[in-house]
Design a protein around this motif. Structure first.
Motif, mmCIF file in Angstrom:
data_model
loop_
_atom_site.group_PDB
_atom_site.id
_atom_site.type_symbol
_atom_site.label_atom_id
_atom_site.label_comp_id
_atom_site.label_asym_id
_atom_site.label_seq_id
_atom_site.Cartn_x
_atom_site.Cartn_y
_atom_site.Cartn_z
ATOM 1 N N SER A 107 0.848 -1.191 0.000
ATOM 2 C CA SER A 107 0.000 0.000 0.000
ATOM 3 C C SER A 107 0.888 1.247 0.000
ATOM 4 O O SER A 107 0.553 2.248 -0.620
ATOM 5 N N PHE A 108 2.033 1.160 0.652
ATOM 6 C CA PHE A 108 2.954 2.301 0.630
ATOM 7 C C PHE A 108 3.386 2.618 -0.792
ATOM 8 O O PHE A 108 3.319 3.756 -1.242
ATOM 9 N N ALA A 109 3.801 1.558 -1.510
ATOM 10 C CA ALA A 109 4.334 1.786 -2.853
ATOM 11 C C ALA A 109 3.302 2.454 -3.754
ATOM 12 O O ALA A 109 3.595 3.465 -4.393
ATOM 13 N N VAL A 110 2.089 1.916 -3.787
ATOM 14 C CA VAL A 110 1.115 2.497 -4.717
ATOM 15 C C VAL A 110 0.722 3.911 -4.323
ATOM 16 O O VAL A 110 0.594 4.788 -5.175
ATOM 17 N N VAL A 111 0.557 4.127 -3.020
ATOM 18 C CA VAL A 111 0.140 5.467 -2.592
ATOM 19 C C VAL A 111 1.254 6.475 -2.859
ATOM 20 O O VAL A 111 1.024 7.566 -3.370
ATOM 21 N N GLN A 112 2.479 6.087 -2.535
ATOM 22 C CA GLN A 112 3.611 7.001 -2.718
ATOM 23 C C GLN A 112 3.816 7.329 -4.187
ATOM 24 O O GLN A 112 4.068 8.470 -4.554
ATOM 25 N N ILE A 113 3.688 6.325 -5.043
ATOM 26 C CA ILE A 113 3.998 6.557 -6.451
ATOM 27 C C ILE A 113 2.830 7.198 -7.193
ATOM 28 O O ILE A 113 3.019 8.078 -8.014
ATOM 29 N N MET A 114 1.621 6.748 -6.864
ATOM 30 C CA MET A 114 0.506 7.149 -7.721
ATOM 31 C C MET A 114 -0.208 8.421 -7.309
ATOM 32 O O MET A 114 -0.670 9.167 -8.148
ATOM 33 N N THR A 115 -0.346 8.666 -6.006
ATOM 34 C CA THR A 115 -1.345 9.673 -5.655
ATOM 35 C C THR A 115 -0.756 11.058 -5.456
ATOM 36 O O THR A 115 0.428 11.232 -5.233
ATOM 37 N N THR A 116 -1.658 11.991 -5.549
ATOM 38 C CA THR A 116 -1.361 13.398 -5.409
ATOM 39 C C THR A 116 -0.688 13.684 -4.087
ATOM 40 O O THR A 116 -1.075 13.162 -3.067
ATOM 41 N N GLY A 117 0.234 14.498 -4.140
ATOM 42 C CA GLY A 117 0.806 14.988 -2.873
ATOM 43 C C GLY A 117 2.161 14.424 -2.516
ATOM 44 O O GLY A 117 3.092 15.158 -2.546
ATOM 45 N N PRO A 118 2.393 13.147 -2.259
ATOM 46 C CA PRO A 118 1.471 12.000 -2.247
ATOM 47 C C PRO A 118 0.681 11.904 -0.939
ATOM 48 O O PRO A 118 1.060 12.508 0.049
ATOM 49 N N GLY A 119 -0.385 11.138 -1.012
ATOM 50 C CA GLY A 119 -1.247 10.999 0.154
ATOM 51 C C GLY A 119 -2.546 11.762 -0.030
ATOM 52 O O GLY A 119 -3.417 11.764 0.819
ATOM 53 N N GLY A 120 -2.698 12.368 -1.155
ATOM 54 C CA GLY A 120 -3.876 13.192 -1.384
ATOM 55 C C GLY A 120 -4.676 12.713 -2.545
ATOM 56 O O GLY A 120 -4.461 11.595 -2.960
ATOM 57 N N TYR A 167 0.587 18.151 -7.718
ATOM 58 C CA TYR A 167 1.441 18.891 -6.781
ATOM 59 C C TYR A 167 1.027 20.353 -6.808
ATOM 60 O O TYR A 167 1.749 21.202 -7.319
ATOM 61 N N PRO A 168 -0.164 20.659 -6.293
ATOM 62 C CA PRO A 168 -0.687 22.022 -6.464
ATOM 63 C C PRO A 168 0.152 23.076 -5.762
ATOM 64 O O PRO A 168 -0.159 24.254 -5.857
ATOM 65 N N TYR A 169 1.218 22.655 -5.069
ATOM 66 C CA TYR A 169 2.075 23.678 -4.458
ATOM 67 C C TYR A 169 2.951 24.373 -5.486
ATOM 68 O O TYR A 169 3.819 25.166 -5.123
ATOM 69 N N TYR A 170 2.702 24.137 -6.769
ATOM 70 C CA TYR A 170 3.301 24.960 -7.819
ATOM 71 C C TYR A 170 2.484 26.243 -8.010
ATOM 72 O O TYR A 170 2.998 27.223 -8.526
ATOM 73 N N LEU A 171 1.190 26.199 -7.636
ATOM 74 C CA LEU A 171 0.339 27.375 -7.827
ATOM 75 C C LEU A 171 0.884 28.619 -7.127
ATOM 76 O O LEU A 171 0.833 29.719 -7.687
#
Lengths: 308, 481
Positions: free
Chosen positions: A241-254, B234-238
């Motif tokens: 779950s760490f790998a997919v969340v870290q690589i795929m999602t916004t932020g990551p974690g968002g 990565y909206p912290y570019y805004l």
């Protein structure tokens, strides 16, 4: 015969247990120790702070959010993955229509091919899988939205990973895709060891596919399913779950903390914010959750053994 | 399946034993042990090398036989510029051995070495795995670079290094009080990036007020082009264009109050006006469809392909997107548009500040060597070499004469000239990383620009985050001096 058995066992296990204690148990104890300090991870100096980290954790909204997501992962992922895998394995091994001249019990047509195809994602590293799906989820030029446009659903263009209400499910879907094949193979092996006479007599009694599955296959496969459940749950709480969340999602974690999971939070605290002690505290919480999960599954899953 | 040996009379059966040990192994799987693998057991530290004699050619007193180790972040600027500077060091100190390495994984490579007390002598602490500067400073892990700044410059013995730098660079390396902990080497211009060619094709000029901005976007929309895109993941570019806009509309004090985490800093009318202006881009459909799901590379690519006109970014974009920006793109950067004529600061107010933070660890064996390497890099020749190779300015003030500037760089220099003294430097992104990136960026601005928060809600949410950070005793707080 019983005489000296334990000494015999201990003699063989001493070395592996020693290694296990050194490389697995000892780090756990260290982590618990560090969770009572203010260690930053960036310098060797730290002092004891008592339960400060734990008090902080209890008042940390993001911790609770990530706990919630981790629990959701641990409940939903095994359920979906194992149900799918059981279904596929059953169809591959037992669910086929009877063919003239063939064996009484067989899988659907082309089942050996399917077995390989299901196992395919297992060959890819989770990082590659995550990257591939991140491209597929791209709302602008990704495969999924392109397909939707292609079949005339141009008005339905979800943001996928950019949408807080979808992102977590998108990530879960990827994990299901990448792990289901492993369980198909595992359960296939289990099913292969069920004596065919049992199926044949069920057939003679006129049992359909569903009845065969629930009355014969599942009960006889229960041990395997239970181990698979624990294994999958730990994957879902930990590394995968760490790998997919870290690589795929916004932020990551968002977006908006919608996919933060405990392991990711541990990583961020330790390696981004320079708060290694607080990270170990969350790690301890993760340990408790994982142990509780395994204990619950083991207990709930306990049932009478069938022998054959 | 099933078990054939479940006979309790036998005691621990073979299968039970295997099963139990397997269960034990499974339970221990999560990788928490990883954390303490780098446990802080070292602490002895390495011996310092003896300093050499200070001479006119060697003002920092480098020990010319001591080993010097330099670890570079291997990012958008590559590593050639640093290798070139290392060659000069080796020429100046032929008896010294220099160990140079470049990595993208600064933190995972160096955190254990800080922990053990044997860090390298010079580090470019940059990239996604940047070590937290606040913590390093707070735990006394860095060398004060004041001797370097007071040393004569590499080119002119009559001039101190300090006097050859761009304004604001030295201050950026300070936290509170006088010591200078960080030497920012690159000089980044933030703002709104666009293709001059695309703008010309719309028969438009860069908009100075928000009404003009909306008009340009409308024109673009009619031609099937989106007005804006940004790194949605990565909206912290805004903030690269939004913060200087807030500064322009409400004055520098507004940005300072935000950096100082003052109560209600985000409730200033200028903030709200700018948020509403950006929100209007979303509401009128001027933001490229799907933008909230794009990462920085994807959004930059869409923009380079002409799908969107404007993108908030920093001057590294020219190097980073070099392979997708068409030859005739005519890349340009501009200071953000304001609201209208009542703005506090004139058009041209821009965000520019140091990038690529170089540090010399306190426990380095050869800190003089690390500083000397920096002194070499801050010479006119090395600075020119950097600018020519990676299309970015350096902290060295000048060093652009005689080299052909790329379109983006040229436009950056012009923007700085237009700005004059109206350069703002919001510090949230180096003082409070989590607050800036995750909370304000992703959970605040990102949500607003995806249309899931109204500007008023975004202001409220972000103010809440800022108040939380102000109250958080586990992070160090800073104030503008």
């Amino acid at each position: 015969m019983q005489h000296g058995k334990y000494r015999f066992i201990v003699g063989f296990l001493a070395l592996p247990l020693g290694l296990y204690a050194l490389f697995v148990v000892w780090p756990f104890i260290q982590s618990i120790y560090y969770s009572f300090t203010d260690w930053t991870g960036l310098s060797p100096e730290f002092k004891m702070v008592g339960f400060d980290n734990y008090t902080r954790m209890i008042h940390d909204d993001i911790f609770w959010k990530s706990l919630e997501h981790s629990l959701l992962f641990a409940l939903v992922l095994p359920l979906v993955t194992i149900s799918l895998a059981l279904f596929f394995a059953f169809m591959i091994n037992v669910g086929g229509r009877r063919r003239r001249g063939g064996p009484a019990i067989s899988g659907v047509r082309g089942s050996s091919f399917y077995k390989i195809v299901y196992f395919f994602p297992q060959v890819l590293s989770i990082a590659i899988v995550a990257l591939l799906f991140a491209f597929a989820y791209n709302p602008d030029s990704g495969a999924i939205n392109s397909i939707l446009r292609g079949i005339g659903l141009g008005s339905v263009q979800p943001l996928w990973l950019g949408d807080p209400s979808l992102a977590l499910w998108c990530v879960m879907a990827v994990l299901v895709w990448s792990t289901v094949g492993f369980f198909v193979v595992l359960f296939s092996a289990g099913m292969a060891s069920i004596p065919t006479e049992l199926y044949e007599s069920a057939l003679l009694d006129g049992a359909g596919r569903a009845a065969t599955f629930f009355r014969i296959t599942l009960p006889l496969l229960w041990d395997t399913v239970q181990s698979g459940w624990v294994y999958m749950g730990i994957l879902a709480l930990g590394a995968e779950s760490f790998a997919v969340v870290q690589i795929m999602t916004t932020g990551p974690g968002g977006p908006d903390y919608s996919t933060t999971v405990l392991v990711l939070y541990v990583y961020q605290k330790a390696f981004r914010d320079g708060q290694a002690a607080y990270a170990t505290t969350i790690g301890v919480a993760l340990l408790v959750v994982t142990l509780a999960f395994a204990a619950i599954v083991m207990r709930l899953g306990r049932r009478e053994r069938l022998e054959f | 399946m099933g078990s054939t040996s479940n006979n309790s009379a036998e005691g621990v059966g073979r299968r039970d034993l295997i099963k139990r040990s397997a269960a034990l192994g499974l339970v221990a799987a999560p990788g928490m042990g990883l954390l303490s693998a780098c446990a802080s057991s070292g602490g002895g530290g390495q011996k310092k090398d003896k300093a050499g004699k200070k001479t006119a050619k060697n003002p920092l007193g480098v020990n010319d036989t001591a080993k010097m180790e330099f670890v570079l972040f291997d990012g958008g600027f590559g590593q050639e510029y640093a290798q070139d500077a290392v060659k000069i060091y080796q020429k100046d100190f032929p008896k010294a051995t220099v160990k140079f390495s470049a990595t993208q994984k600064i933190q995972s490579t160096l955190q254990p070495r800080f922990n053990q007390g044997n860090p390298p002598d010079l580090i470019d602490n940059s990239g996604a795995e940047q070590m937290d500067m606040g913590v390093l400073v707070g735990k006394n892990q860095l060398t004060d670079l004041t001797p370097l700044l007071d040393a004569p410059s590499y080119d002119d013995p009559g001039k101190k290094v300090r006097d050859t730098l761009r304004p604001g660079i030295v201050e950026m390396g300070q936290f509170d009080g006088n010591p200078v902990w960080i030497m920012y080497y690159a000089y980044t211009v933030y703002g709104v990036w666009y293709s001059q060619k695309a703008l010309d094709s719309l028969d438009a000029e860069y908009p100075k007020t928000w009404d003009e901005m909306l008009a340009v976007c409308e024109k673009a929309k009619k031609k099937g082009m989106a007005g804006w895109t940004y790194a949605g993941k990565y909206p912290y570019y805004l903030p690269f264009s939004l913060y200087p806009m807030i500064g322009k509309v409400g004055g520098r004090e507004v940005l300072d109050a935000i950096d100082n985490l003052e109560p209600n800093a985000w409730k200033h009318p200028a903030v709200k006006a700018c948020f509403e202006a950006y929100y209007e881009l979303y509401k009128k459909g001027y933001v490229l469809k799907g933008t909230p799901g794009l990462d920085h590379i994807q959004s930059q690519t869409a923009w380079a392909k002409g799908e969107a006109l404007f993108i908030p970014n920093g001057s590294w974009v020219e190097n980073e997107s070099a392979n997708v920006i068409p030859k005739d793109f005519n890349l340009a950067v501009s200071a953000p548009s304001g609201i209208d004529a009542s703005d506090k600061l004139p058009f041209g107010t821009i965000w520019a500040s140091g990038g690529e933070p170089f540090i010399v660890p306190a426990k380095a064996a050869n800190p003089e060597g690390g500083m000397e390497q920096l002194r070499i890099m801050l010479s006119e020749a090395s600075s020119k070499n950097f600018t020519a190779k990676v299309k970015s300015l350096t902290a060295y003030n000048g060093g652009t004469t005689g080299i052909t500037l790329t379109p983006g760089l040229k436009s950056g220099v012009a923007a700085l000239q237009l700005a004059g003294s109206n350069v703002v430097n919001p510090r949230l992104q180096d003082w409070y990383v989590q607050l800036q990136k995750e909370k304000i960026g992703v959970a605040g601005l990102g949500e607003m620009m995806a249309g899931r928060l109204t500007p008023a809600e975004a202001v409220k949410k972000i103010q809440g985050f800022a108040d939380e950070a102000a109250k958080d005793t586990t992070i160090k707080h800073y104030k503008h001096q």
